[in-house]
Enzyme design. Structure first.
Site, PDB file in Angstrom:
ATOM      1  N   TYR A  54      -4.977  -5.599  13.185  1.00 41.12           N
ATOM      2  CA  TYR A  54      -5.768  -6.082  12.041  1.00 41.12           C
ATOM      3  C   TYR A  54      -7.245  -5.744  12.167  1.00 41.12           C
ATOM      4  O   TYR A  54      -7.921  -5.520  11.160  1.00 41.12           O
ATOM      5  CB  TYR A  54      -5.520  -7.589  11.824  1.00 41.12           C
ATOM      6  N   HIS A 107      -0.663 -13.088   0.169  1.00 39.62           N
ATOM      7  CA  HIS A 107      -0.365 -12.772   1.573  1.00 39.62           C
ATOM      8  C   HIS A 107      -1.589 -12.949   2.459  1.00 39.62           C
ATOM      9  O   HIS A 107      -1.632 -12.437   3.571  1.00 39.62           O
ATOM     10  CB  HIS A 107       0.157 -11.335   1.697  1.00 39.62           C
ATOM     11  N   CYS A 115      -7.682 -21.440  11.910  1.00 39.28           N
ATOM     12  CA  CYS A 115      -7.353 -22.077  13.190  1.00 39.28           C
ATOM     13  C   CYS A 115      -5.992 -22.767  13.059  1.00 39.28           C
ATOM     14  O   CYS A 115      -5.782 -23.562  12.137  1.00 39.28           O
ATOM     15  CB  CYS A 115      -8.430 -23.116  13.542  1.00 39.28           C
ATOM     16  N   CYS A 118      -6.579 -26.827  13.747  1.00 37.39           N
ATOM     17  CA  CYS A 118      -7.190 -27.769  12.779  1.00 37.39           C
ATOM     18  C   CYS A 118      -7.192 -27.233  11.360  1.00 37.39           C
ATOM     19  O   CYS A 118      -7.743 -27.861  10.450  1.00 37.39           O
ATOM     20  CB  CYS A 118      -8.630 -28.083  13.224  1.00 37.39           C
ATOM     21  N   CYS A 137     -13.157 -26.736  15.779  1.00 35.96           N
ATOM     22  CA  CYS A 137     -12.607 -27.674  16.781  1.00 35.96           C
ATOM     23  C   CYS A 137     -12.695 -27.117  18.197  1.00 35.96           C
ATOM     24  O   CYS A 137     -12.363 -27.820  19.160  1.00 35.96           O
ATOM     25  CB  CYS A 137     -11.152 -28.019  16.440  1.00 35.96           C
ATOM     26  N   THR A 174       3.481  -1.321  -6.117  1.00 33.71           N
ATOM     27  CA  THR A 174       4.290  -2.014  -5.112  1.00 33.71           C
ATOM     28  C   THR A 174       5.717  -1.497  -5.149  1.00 33.71           C
ATOM     29  O   THR A 174       6.263  -1.176  -6.202  1.00 33.71           O
ATOM     30  CB  THR A 174       4.254  -3.547  -5.305  1.00 33.71           C
ATOM     31  N   LEU A 200       3.411   5.021  -8.540  1.00 35.22           N
ATOM     32  CA  LEU A 200       3.447   6.473  -8.323  1.00 35.22           C
ATOM     33  C   LEU A 200       4.845   7.020  -8.557  1.00 35.22           C
ATOM     34  O   LEU A 200       5.022   8.115  -9.080  1.00 35.22           O
ATOM     35  CB  LEU A 200       2.989   6.774  -6.887  1.00 35.22           C
ATOM     36  N   GLU A 201       5.843   6.227  -8.158  1.00 38.64           N
ATOM     37  CA  GLU A 201       7.233   6.700  -8.309  1.00 38.64           C
ATOM     38  C   GLU A 201       8.115   5.497  -8.592  1.00 38.64           C
ATOM     39  O   GLU A 201       7.673   4.359  -8.458  1.00 38.64           O
ATOM     40  CB  GLU A 201       7.674   7.393  -7.011  1.00 38.64           C
ATOM     41  N   ALA A 217      -2.409   5.403  -9.477  1.00 37.35           N
ATOM     42  CA  ALA A 217      -3.010   4.180 -10.042  1.00 37.35           C
ATOM     43  C   ALA A 217      -4.383   4.467 -10.647  1.00 37.35           C
ATOM     44  O   ALA A 217      -4.729   3.944 -11.714  1.00 37.35           O
ATOM     45  CB  ALA A 217      -3.128   3.124  -8.954  1.00 37.35           C
TER      46      ALA A 217
HETATM   47  C1  BV8 Z   1       9.188 -15.723   3.380  1.00 35.49           C
HETATM   48  C2  BV8 Z   1       0.725  -9.313   5.086  1.00 35.49           C
HETATM   49  C3  BV8 Z   1      10.309 -17.718   3.822  1.00 35.49           C
HETATM   50  C4  BV8 Z   1       0.749  -8.609   6.379  1.00 35.49           C
HETATM   51  C5  BV8 Z   1       2.966  -9.056   4.183  1.00 35.49           C
HETATM   52  C6  BV8 Z   1      14.352 -12.401   7.661  1.00 35.49           C
HETATM   53  C7  BV8 Z   1      13.512 -13.325   8.272  1.00 35.49           C
HETATM   54  C8  BV8 Z   1      12.422 -13.879   7.607  1.00 35.49           C
HETATM   55  C9  BV8 Z   1      12.157 -13.503   6.304  1.00 35.49           C
HETATM   56  C10 BV8 Z   1      12.985 -12.550   5.733  1.00 35.49           C
HETATM   57  C11 BV8 Z   1      14.075 -12.014   6.363  1.00 35.49           C
HETATM   58  N1  BV8 Z   1      14.693 -11.130   5.525  1.00 35.49           N
HETATM   59  C12 BV8 Z   1      14.005 -11.086   4.354  1.00 35.49           C
HETATM   60  C13 BV8 Z   1      13.000 -11.962   4.463  1.00 35.49           C
HETATM   61  C14 BV8 Z   1      12.002 -12.242   3.480  1.00 35.49           C
HETATM   62  C15 BV8 Z   1      10.797 -11.371   3.816  1.00 35.49           C
HETATM   63  C16 BV8 Z   1      11.035 -10.023   3.186  1.00 35.49           C
HETATM   64  O1  BV8 Z   1      10.982  -9.913   1.981  1.00 35.49           O
HETATM   65  N2  BV8 Z   1      11.309  -9.014   4.034  1.00 35.49           N
HETATM   66  C17 BV8 Z   1      11.565  -7.686   3.498  1.00 35.49           C
HETATM   67  C18 BV8 Z   1      11.019  -6.644   4.462  1.00 35.49           C
HETATM   68  C19 BV8 Z   1      13.065  -7.535   3.276  1.00 35.49           C
HETATM   69  N3  BV8 Z   1       9.669 -12.050   3.219  1.00 35.49           N
HETATM   70  C20 BV8 Z   1       8.954 -12.902   3.972  1.00 35.49           C
HETATM   71  O2  BV8 Z   1       9.109 -13.085   5.148  1.00 35.49           O
HETATM   72  C21 BV8 Z   1       7.920 -13.693   3.187  1.00 35.49           C
HETATM   73  N4  BV8 Z   1       8.052 -15.085   3.526  1.00 35.49           N
HETATM   74  O3  BV8 Z   1      10.187 -15.237   2.911  1.00 35.49           O
HETATM   75  O4  BV8 Z   1       9.092 -17.001   3.817  1.00 35.49           O
HETATM   76  C22 BV8 Z   1       9.976 -19.119   4.016  1.00 35.49           C
HETATM   77  C23 BV8 Z   1      10.627 -20.051   3.236  1.00 35.49           C
HETATM   78  C24 BV8 Z   1      10.329 -21.387   3.416  1.00 35.49           C
HETATM   79  C25 BV8 Z   1       9.390 -21.769   4.366  1.00 35.49           C
HETATM   80  C26 BV8 Z   1       8.724 -20.808   5.137  1.00 35.49           C
HETATM   81  C27 BV8 Z   1       9.013 -19.478   4.969  1.00 35.49           C
HETATM   82  C28 BV8 Z   1       6.516 -13.279   3.570  1.00 35.49           C
HETATM   83  C29 BV8 Z   1       6.265 -11.858   3.140  1.00 35.49           C
HETATM   84  C30 BV8 Z   1       4.809 -11.523   3.394  1.00 35.49           C
HETATM   85  C31 BV8 Z   1       4.696 -10.674   4.635  1.00 35.49           C
HETATM   86  N5  BV8 Z   1       3.337 -10.161   4.721  1.00 35.49           N
HETATM   87  N6  BV8 Z   1       1.694  -8.645   4.251  1.00 35.49           N
HETATM   88  C32 BV8 Z   1       0.041  -7.295   6.275  1.00 35.49           C
HETATM   89  O5  BV8 Z   1      -0.413  -6.870   5.193  1.00 35.49           O
HETATM   90  O6  BV8 Z   1      -0.043  -6.696   7.360  1.00 35.49           O
HETATM   91  S1  BV8 Z   1       4.082  -8.111   3.306  1.00 35.49           S
HETATM   92  C33 BV8 Z   1       3.624  -6.491   3.218  1.00 35.49           C
HETATM   93  O7  BV8 Z   1       4.539  -5.847   2.304  1.00 35.49           O
HETATM   94  C34 BV8 Z   1       2.270  -6.274   2.588  1.00 35.49           C
HETATM   95  O8  BV8 Z   1       1.632  -7.439   2.163  1.00 35.49           O
HETATM   96  C35 BV8 Z   1       2.593  -5.511   1.334  1.00 35.49           C
HETATM   97  O9  BV8 Z   1       1.732  -5.870   0.340  1.00 35.49           O
HETATM   98  C36 BV8 Z   1       3.950  -5.991   1.049  1.00 35.49           C
HETATM   99  C37 BV8 Z   1       4.685  -5.212   0.019  1.00 35.49           C
HETATM  100  O10 BV8 Z   1       4.469  -3.849   0.264  1.00 35.49           O
HETATM  101  P1  BV8 Z   1       3.831  -3.015  -0.944  1.00 35.49           P
HETATM  102  O11 BV8 Z   1       2.514  -3.606  -1.296  1.00 35.49           O
HETATM  103  O12 BV8 Z   1       4.836  -2.898  -2.030  1.00 35.49           O
HETATM  104  O13 BV8 Z   1       3.560  -1.625  -0.251  1.00 35.49           O
HETATM  105  P2  BV8 Z   1       4.632  -0.472   0.009  1.00 35.49           P
HETATM  106  O14 BV8 Z   1       4.035   0.492   0.974  1.00 35.49           O
HETATM  107  O15 BV8 Z   1       5.964  -1.072   0.300  1.00 35.49           O
HETATM  108  O16 BV8 Z   1       4.754   0.242  -1.419  1.00 35.49           O
HETATM  109  C38 BV8 Z   1       3.619   0.910  -1.957  1.00 35.49           C
HETATM  110  C39 BV8 Z   1       4.013   1.359  -3.355  1.00 35.49           C
HETATM  111  O17 BV8 Z   1       2.867   1.974  -3.944  1.00 35.49           O
HETATM  112  C40 BV8 Z   1       5.115   2.405  -3.371  1.00 35.49           C
HETATM  113  O18 BV8 Z   1       6.053   2.063  -4.384  1.00 35.49           O
HETATM  114  C41 BV8 Z   1       4.402   3.702  -3.724  1.00 35.49           C
HETATM  115  O19 BV8 Z   1       5.196   4.541  -4.549  1.00 35.49           O
HETATM  116  C42 BV8 Z   1       3.220   3.204  -4.506  1.00 35.49           C
HETATM  117  N7  BV8 Z   1       2.036   4.072  -4.403  1.00 35.49           N
HETATM  118  C43 BV8 Z   1       1.599   4.759  -3.325  1.00 35.49           C
HETATM  119  N8  BV8 Z   1       0.456   5.414  -3.643  1.00 35.49           N
HETATM  120  C44 BV8 Z   1       0.169   5.104  -4.935  1.00 35.49           C
HETATM  121  C45 BV8 Z   1       1.171   4.249  -5.420  1.00 35.49           C
HETATM  122  N9  BV8 Z   1       1.175   3.784  -6.673  1.00 35.49           N
HETATM  123  C46 BV8 Z   1       0.150   4.164  -7.480  1.00 35.49           C
HETATM  124  N10 BV8 Z   1      -0.848   4.978  -7.084  1.00 35.49           N
HETATM  125  C47 BV8 Z   1      -0.869   5.463  -5.829  1.00 35.49           C
HETATM  126  N11 BV8 Z   1      -1.878   6.286  -5.459  1.00 35.49           N
END
Ligand code: BV8
Length: 232
Positions: A54, A107, A115, A118, A137, A174, A200-201, A217
């Site tokens: 990060y 997110h 923290c 706290c 804290c 997304t 994008l796609e 975008a």
């Molecule tokens: C939850 C912060 C439950 C970090 C992120 C097993 C165990 C635990 C959970 C799960 C599990 N199985 C499934 C889950 C649920 C899980 C999930 O969905 N997993 C996926 C992988 C299957 N979700 C979670 O865990 C969520 N929490 O479920 O909690 C719970 C319930 C009760 C009580 C407590 C808990 C939490 C999800 C959040 C995780 N954190 N980010 C960081 O950023 O490092 S997620 C991460 O993916 C990023 O935030 C990102 O934003 C997000 C989505 O990705 P995208 O933004 O879509 O990016 P990506 O690269 O995928 O796509 C880009 C797109 O842009 C493409 O389509 C591309 O074509 C396009 N593009 C590219 N260039 C361009 C463009 N478009 C236009 N112009 C361009 N130039």
């Protein structure tokens, strides 16, 4: 008149600002193991590695500039006669730096720290280290204020209220692979909102949208905003 617009953005809107996406070729999840750097378990196992991941993204985000897509959405928020609600999956601050006033970071935020002892929140230093003490804290329980996999995203009740009362729901840059964000278009459809995807796609969810605009975008988002404001 379609007066409430709810927008979800993902990493694709920041791609042209030079910030990596996650699942494109060469994306972040092909360079790093998601389990190691974006889960609470990974942070507990190796906080220095997670802070390193990060800290590098925080430096990249600070060096990046908002692009025409971020700027167009800020203009839409300013000039649209109705309500504009922006929900982002992104943890960068490019929407804010483009002049967007209200951003829901479901997110979390790269520029924020918190923290675990706290629950204090403060602006993250450029480099966070495992030995950092909480300014409130004093406990050594600090972490980036980011929602990792397996953790509950922020503002889910507020987000549901907005999506179920939207007239127009737009998903921008997304892949639609991460829940609960990937489920928003289904909620919007169920609430009879018009739904549009700008990407994008084709994404995992493209078939769920009434309307799609494919392209960079920085091109399709300003064009979409111009059409909305011309017709508003
Ligand atoms: C939850 C912060 C439950 C970090 C992120 C097993 C165990 C635990 C959970 C799960 C599990 N199985 C499934 C889950 C649920 C899980 C999930 O969905 N997993 C996926 C992988 C299957 N979700 C979670 O865990 C969520 N929490 O479920 O909690 C719970 C319930 C009760 C009580 C407590 C808990 C939490 C999800 C959040 C995780 N954190 N980010 C960081 O950023 O490092 S997620 C991460 O993916 C990023 O935030 C990102 O934003 C997000 C989505 O990705 P995208 O933004 O879509 O990016 P990506 O690269 O995928 O796509 C880009 C797109 O842009 C493409 O389509 C591309 O074509 C396009 N593009 C590219 N260039 C361009 C463009 N478009 C236009 N112009 C361009 N130039």
């Amino acid at each position: 008149m379609r007066n409430k617009i709810v927008i979800l953005t993902g990493a694709g809107i920041s791609a042209e600002s030079g910030l990596g996406t996650f699942r494109d070729a060469g994306g972040l999840w092909s360079q790093y193991d998601l389990e190691e750097v974006a889960t609470p378990e990974g942070f507990a196992r190796d906080p220095a590695k997670v802070h390193g991941f990060y800290n590098a993204r925080r430096a990249n985000a600070k060096a990046a500039e908002p692009n025409a897509a971020h700027i167009a959405l800020a203009r839409l928020e300013r000039d649209w006669p109705g309500q504009v609600v922006l929900i982002t999956q992104n943890i960068d601050d490019l929407h804010e730096r483009a002049g967007h006033q209200r951003v829901i970071h479901m997110h979390g935020e790269l520029m924020e720290a918190k923290c675990e002892a706290c629950d204090a929140h403060w602006e993250a230093p450029l480099q966070m280290l495992p030995a950092d003490a909480c300014p409130e804290c004093g406990e050594h329980a600090t972490r980036p204020d980011i929602v990792w996999f397996g953790e509950m995203p922020y503002d889910m009740d507020l987000i549901e209220q907005h999506i179920t009362s939207a007239d127009l729901f737009a998903s921008i840059g997304t892949s639609g692979q991460v829940f609960p964000a990937a489920g928003f278009v289904m909620q919007a459809n169920a609430a009879d909102a018009r739904t549009v995807e700008l990407n994008l796609e084709p994404s995992e969810l493209s078939g769920m949208f009434d309307e799609r605009h494919e392209g960079l975008a920085s091109e399709v988002v300003p064009a979409w905003v111009n059409r909305l404001l011309a017709g508003s």
